[in-house]
Write a protein that holds these residues in place. Sequence first.
Motif, PDB file in Angstrom:
ATOM      1  N   LYS A 241      -2.038  -8.880   1.072  1.00  0.00           N
ATOM      2  CA  LYS A 241      -1.411 -10.199   1.030  1.00  0.00           C
ATOM      3  C   LYS A 241      -0.381 -10.303  -0.081  1.00  0.00           C
ATOM      4  CE  LYS A 241      -2.521 -15.141   0.921  1.00  0.00           C
ATOM      5  NZ  LYS A 241      -3.625 -16.142   0.812  1.00  0.00           N
ATOM      6  N   ARG A 243       1.534  -8.197  -1.031  1.00  0.00           N
ATOM      7  CA  ARG A 243       2.725  -7.440  -0.629  1.00  0.00           C
ATOM      8  C   ARG A 243       3.307  -7.979   0.671  1.00  0.00           C
ATOM      9  NH1 ARG A 243      -0.624  -4.964  -3.675  1.00  0.00           N
ATOM     10  NH2 ARG A 243      -0.043  -3.236  -5.068  1.00  0.00           N
ATOM     11  N   GLY A 244       2.881  -9.170   1.059  1.00  0.00           N
ATOM     12  CA  GLY A 244       3.429  -9.822   2.245  1.00  0.00           C
ATOM     13  C   GLY A 244       2.926  -9.267   3.557  1.00  0.00           C
TER      14      GLY A 244
END
Length: 357
Positions: A241, A243-244
């Motif tokens: 999360k 790191r997207g």
Amino acid sequence: MEGFSGVPEMDRYFDQHQIFTRFLKTGREFLRLNDLFLESIERGGSYTFDLSGPFIEQCRWDPELLESFRELSESNRVEFTGSCSYHSLSALYPDLSWFKEEVMSYREMLRELLGVNPETFVDTELLYTERVGSLLVDMGFRRLIAEGSRNILDGCDPVRVFENHLPILLRHINLSEDLELRFSETSWEGYPLIPEKFADWIASMEGDVLTLYLNYTSLCFHQRSKSTIADFIRAFPEALKSRGIEMITPSEAVSRFSPVKLPTLGTEQTIRYGMNNAVGNHAQQLYLRELVRVGEELAEIKSKPNYQKLKQVFGYLQQSEILFSMNAGNAREGSEKAVNYYSILSDLRRAILEEGA
């Protein structure tokens, strides 16, 4: 033993006491892992379970373990897949009637024991063969997960939703095996594998969706080896999360991303660790042909009193592990296993023919 007669019971061919004893031990380990996955889900994790039919049947011995799978299902972040009830390679048989019956039986078992109706299909050991695609669509499946082998990918990376008869997710072999096989190896260059490092590897890749698929028992092995796998599973969703990257289910992946055509899905077939591992030698091919013949003879005695008992024994003799055992690293050991299983199948055929007579 020689000179069997009469209708065979399961105990004649399978050591039920040993199977039960082993299950009681591993069942406790699975229970702890299921609790661990629930913790991971609370932190943003999503998971999909592909449970073999024989394992689900064994779960009847342990209501607490069965309930833990129900809890996972009720989290709304877990999907269960459809499969073959005897973990067989019946998708390779000339007649797909047995395959269809296995898939329907497995679905009913999931409905009864877990209260779920699977729409994602995973064939035994991630087997993929094009000829079952339209059949799966007719049976109500909406997506498929299979092995991302080189012959299927044909130079592509397994980071998209692909499509043939239905949308397909292909396993990323290297990253899956980093977790499944290499996680506890201190000599591995990637050791120790921490969530942040693994998440960085994934973040560096271009694509839509990455499919990780690993054997549940490998996680038990890592637990026994005193590794940090539990900490990894807990922290992995948050590492992604940050790191997207989001963990999603197969149904979410297929609904979010447009499928890409992959021509080799119409011409190639594959299985986990390669088709050669499953049906690559003469003993394996002969056993597969014998299964087909015995299955045809079994179908002719459906009206006979002992049909269901014989059918159950035949089902368990189709387990993929039997075929894999004939391809042992030690050729002599593989041959000895083949001779043993041929003897068993021959005795079952004798019983089927006597029942028909």
